[in-house]
Write an enzyme that holds these catalytic residues in place. Structure first.
Site, short mmCIF file in Angstrom:
data_model
loop_
_atom_site.label_atom_id
_atom_site.label_comp_id
_atom_site.label_asym_id
_atom_site.label_seq_id
_atom_site.Cartn_x
_atom_site.Cartn_y
_atom_site.Cartn_z
N HIS A 82 0.84 -1.20 0.00
CA HIS A 82 0.00 0.00 0.00
C HIS A 82 0.87 1.24 0.00
O HIS A 82 1.87 1.32 0.70
CB HIS A 82 -0.90 0.01 1.24
CG HIS A 82 -1.87 1.14 1.24
ND1 HIS A 82 -3.03 1.14 0.50
CD2 HIS A 82 -1.85 2.34 1.87
CE1 HIS A 82 -3.68 2.27 0.68
NE2 HIS A 82 -2.98 3.02 1.51
N ASP A 161 -14.28 2.73 8.12
CA ASP A 161 -13.35 3.67 7.49
C ASP A 161 -14.04 4.46 6.40
O ASP A 161 -13.79 5.66 6.23
CB ASP A 161 -12.12 2.95 6.92
CG ASP A 161 -11.22 3.94 6.20
OD1 ASP A 161 -10.72 4.86 6.88
OD2 ASP A 161 -11.06 3.84 4.98
N ARG A 168 -14.20 12.87 7.37
CA ARG A 168 -12.92 13.58 7.52
C ARG A 168 -12.66 14.50 6.33
O ARG A 168 -12.15 15.60 6.47
CB ARG A 168 -11.77 12.57 7.67
CG ARG A 168 -11.78 11.89 9.03
CD ARG A 168 -10.86 10.68 9.01
NE ARG A 168 -9.50 11.06 8.71
CZ ARG A 168 -8.61 10.26 8.12
NH1 ARG A 168 -8.94 9.03 7.77
NH2 ARG A 168 -7.39 10.68 7.89
N SER A 183 -6.95 4.29 9.42
CA SER A 183 -7.72 4.19 8.17
C SER A 183 -7.02 3.21 7.22
O SER A 183 -7.64 2.30 6.66
CB SER A 183 -7.81 5.59 7.55
OG SER A 183 -8.18 5.54 6.21
N LYS A 187 -7.96 -1.23 6.60
CA LYS A 187 -8.27 -1.76 5.26
C LYS A 187 -7.25 -2.81 4.85
O LYS A 187 -7.61 -3.85 4.28
CB LYS A 187 -8.27 -0.62 4.23
CG LYS A 187 -9.49 0.26 4.35
CD LYS A 187 -9.48 1.40 3.35
CE LYS A 187 -8.43 2.43 3.69
NZ LYS A 187 -8.66 3.75 3.16
N1 URA Z 1 -5.29 6.92 2.69
C1 URA Z 1 -6.25 6.32 3.42
O1 URA Z 1 -6.75 5.25 3.06
N2 URA Z 1 -6.67 6.91 4.54
C2 URA Z 1 -6.15 8.08 5.00
O2 URA Z 1 -6.55 8.55 6.03
C3 URA Z 1 -5.15 8.70 4.21
C4 URA Z 1 -4.73 8.09 3.06
#
Ligand code: URA
Length: 434
Positions: A82, A161, A168, A183, A187
């Site tokens: 990621h 999220d 957010r 966050s 995931k």
């Molecule tokens: N990417 C994400 O998935 N969440 C965040 O808060 C910032 C970048």
């Protein structure tokens, strides 16, 4: 429990307990806690922060708000990657088939771009026919057949999220280490892999502008992975200049193809290869970096990595012929050049401004769900350190909308700085956290 009491405690700088965090996250996800109270708590977290324990409990609560993929019926080691997001960051599209060709399975859930940063799913969708919304069963079928599959986020993985991120985004509460860390990791952990390699971007075109903050974010995410029993490591990499030479969607797919043919730009090649090696070593598929590097070289030279990309595209319903004939990708009707206004050395190609210019050209969106122009983007003709003469092309803008070229021009022009002396070039990989 009452949401107002938890908000007041965080407002006054006190830590919340694991049960309180769980209760709040579950309520936010189901709507039992109204959005205005969730937003108030998010702002209190931005201002007061969270302890490492609270951050982990938040990650755990968000992970448990939905399903965790069960990939145990698929053979071999599964590893995910990621990036925290950048400009020209097409790494996953080349890396996933490359790592699969080297012997690990790479299930990958990716996002769309928002604002100045691009999204892997938007890039893949520039391939005619590519479907990113596979069901879990279809996703597993592609993984079994090809060794990698890249799909978009599903509604059942870490749904808290989805809710928190949307709030957010509109309440100025994105920039917070505990919120970003939880966050991303909720995931990633929901993907159910054996290991995770993170690319934490740092600099002008990244969320974390500062290297100390990027390191702290990397440590927090590595810590969450370790506590959940998933081997996790992070590279902290520079995002001051766009990665590679292409910024956009179709143009980035073309650059990935060239990279897997062994002809990619050196910065992109070095990052993709470094991450692939770490994926192979972290997952235990290779003993050390030297063995990993040899495998990466063979996978590219043999054409196996490119073939995995071709097969992944075909299994997703996309036109695999784009790999051999990139002219099948969307192509912009209009082009305009930004030229050097003086001779000298390029000292800066600002990733943030290039990203904003590319979004203005139509490559990105400013509102969730807006359509994008897959052909739009920017080609970086001169990179930091290059010597240019007055009138040389430094950036080329592409769009289907001629008016957008004029809107993007001042942003693109301001992105490039030229001076008499060559700049000191920082290394691309700044640090690693294990
Ligand atoms: N990417 C994400 O998935 N969440 C965040 O808060 C910032 C970048």
């Amino acid at each position: 429990m009452r949401a107002v009491d938890l908000i007041a405690r965080k407002r006054d700088g006190h830590p919340l307990s694991r049960d309180e965090i769980r209760w709040f996250v579950a309520g936010a996800a189901t709507g039992a806690v109204p959005d205005y109270q969730t937003s108030a708590l998010l702002m209190a977290v931005v201002l007061r922060g969270m302890t490492p324990e609270e951050t982990f409990w938040l990650t755990e609560a968000m992970l448990h708000s939905g399903d965790r993929l069960d990939l145990s019926d698929l053979p071999g080691l599964k590893i995910s990657k990621h990036s925290t997001g950048g400009v020209g960051d097409k790494v996953s599209i080349a890396l996933a088939p490359l790592a699969a060709a080297c012997g690990v399975m790479v299930p990958k859930l990716s996002g769309r771009g928002l604002g100045h940063t691009g999204g892997t799913i938007d890039k893949l969708e520039s391939i005619p026919g590519y479907r990113a919304d596979l069901s879990v069963a279809e996703f597993k079928e592609v993984l079994r057949a090809v060794g990698t599959s890249i799909i978009s986020q599903t509604a059942t993985l870490a749904p808290a999220d989805k809710k928190l991120y949307a709030l957010r985004d509109v309440t100025a509460t994105v920039e917070s280490l505990p919120l970003i860390s939880s966050s991303i990791m909720s995931k990633k952990l929901a993907e159910g892999t054996d290991a995770i390699v993170l690319d934490v971007k740092c600099g002008d075109g990244a969320f974390m502008k500062d290297s100390a903050l990027a390191r702290a974010l990397a440590s927090s995410m590595v810590d969450a992975g370790a506590r959940m029993g998933v081997r996790t490591e992070a590279l902290i990499t520079s995002m001051d200049a766009p990665l590679g030479r292409a910024v956009g969607n179709a143009v980035e797919i073309e650059e990935c193809v060239r990279l897997l043919q062994g002809a990619g730009p050196p910065d992109l090649m070095s990052l993709v290869s470094r991450l692939a090696v770490r994926m192979l070593v972290t997952s235990g598929a290779c003993r050390d970096d030297a063995e990993g590097e040899a495998r990466v070289r063979t996978a590219i030279a043999s054409g196996e990595a490119l073939d995995r990309l071709r097969r992944m595209i075909a299994r997703h319903g996309g036109d695999p012929r784009v790999v051999d004939d990139p002219s099948r990708l969307p192509c912009a009707a209009h082009r305009a050049a930004i030229v050097a206004d003086r001779p000298g050395y390029v000292t800066r190609v600002g990733a943030g401004l290039v990203g904003r210019a590319a979004a203005t050209l139509g490559a990105g969106r400013t509102i969730v769900g807006e359509p994008i122009d897959h052909a739009a983007g920017i080609l970086v003709a001169a990179r930091p350190g290059d010597r240019v003469s007055a009138g040389d092309v430094v950036l080329e803008m592409l769009s289907n909308d001629p008016a957008a070229l004029e809107l993007a021009r001042p942003l693109a022009r301001a992105a490039v700085l030229i001076a008499d002396e060559p700049p000191a070039l920082p290394s691309l990989v700044l640090d690693s956290v294990r």
